[in-house]
Motif scaffolding. Sequence first.
Motif, PDB file in Angstrom:
ATOM      1  N   SER A  44      53.694 -45.386 115.170  1.00 31.97           N
ATOM      2  CA  SER A  44      53.154 -46.686 115.488  1.00 31.97           C
ATOM      3  C   SER A  44      52.464 -46.698 116.855  1.00 31.97           C
ATOM      4  O   SER A  44      51.926 -47.710 117.256  1.00 31.97           O
ATOM      5  CB  SER A  44      54.264 -47.732 115.450  1.00 31.97           C
ATOM      6  OG  SER A  44      55.200 -47.477 116.465  1.00 31.97           O
ATOM      7  N   TYR A  45      52.482 -45.582 117.555  1.00 34.98           N
ATOM      8  CA  TYR A  45      51.862 -45.500 118.880  1.00 34.98           C
ATOM      9  C   TYR A  45      50.341 -45.610 118.769  1.00 34.98           C
ATOM     10  O   TYR A  45      49.722 -44.995 117.915  1.00 34.98           O
ATOM     11  CB  TYR A  45      52.240 -44.190 119.574  1.00 34.98           C
ATOM     12  CG  TYR A  45      51.509 -43.991 120.875  1.00 34.98           C
ATOM     13  CD1 TYR A  45      51.882 -44.700 121.998  1.00 34.98           C
ATOM     14  CD2 TYR A  45      50.436 -43.132 120.961  1.00 34.98           C
ATOM     15  CE1 TYR A  45      51.198 -44.548 123.195  1.00 34.98           C
ATOM     16  CE2 TYR A  45      49.752 -42.966 122.150  1.00 34.98           C
ATOM     17  CZ  TYR A  45      50.137 -43.680 123.257  1.00 34.98           C
ATOM     18  OH  TYR A  45      49.467 -43.530 124.432  1.00 34.98           O
ATOM     19  N   ILE A  46      49.732 -46.375 119.644  1.00 37.53           N
ATOM     20  CA  ILE A  46      48.283 -46.501 119.710  1.00 37.53           C
ATOM     21  C   ILE A  46      47.840 -46.134 121.123  1.00 37.53           C
ATOM     22  O   ILE A  46      48.283 -46.754 122.091  1.00 37.53           O
ATOM     23  CB  ILE A  46      47.831 -47.939 119.368  1.00 37.53           C
ATOM     24  CG1 ILE A  46      48.266 -48.286 117.946  1.00 37.53           C
ATOM     25  CG2 ILE A  46      46.326 -48.083 119.534  1.00 37.53           C
ATOM     26  CD1 ILE A  46      48.029 -49.730 117.579  1.00 37.53           C
TER      27      ILE A  46
ATOM     28  N   LYS B 209      42.261 -47.582 124.687  1.00 34.33           N
ATOM     29  CA  LYS B 209      40.884 -47.641 124.195  1.00 34.33           C
ATOM     30  C   LYS B 209      40.016 -46.638 124.953  1.00 34.33           C
ATOM     31  O   LYS B 209      40.259 -46.350 126.125  1.00 34.33           O
ATOM     32  CB  LYS B 209      40.330 -49.051 124.353  1.00 34.33           C
ATOM     33  CG  LYS B 209      41.040 -50.067 123.480  1.00 34.33           C
ATOM     34  CD  LYS B 209      40.327 -51.399 123.525  1.00 34.33           C
ATOM     35  CE  LYS B 209      41.038 -52.422 122.684  1.00 34.33           C
ATOM     36  NZ  LYS B 209      40.930 -52.214 121.269  1.00 34.33           N
TER      37      LYS B 209
END
Length: 89
Positions: free
Chosen positions: A1-3, A6
Amino acid sequence: SYIPPKAEKLYALFQELIDRTNLKKSPDNAYEFFLQSAANQFFWDGNKRTGQLMMNGLLLESGHLPVSIPARSQLQYNQAMTRFYNTGL
């Protein structure tokens, strides 16, 4: 689930990491460089490999032995990295 961060934030994060780890050559800074490289994904591919290469260069530069993950420890290494990603930076 790590993002990861940007793309537009990566240059500044990388510069901060370089500045922070160059202030004092130490094992802790070398390990931080590796972990932040893996987590922030500065590069298109090979973030852990590149981070580990840089970490080992910093370790050697400060008079310490490099880190190598033996094949028999791969599962434990992967589990530890997953915990790192899931617990936040």
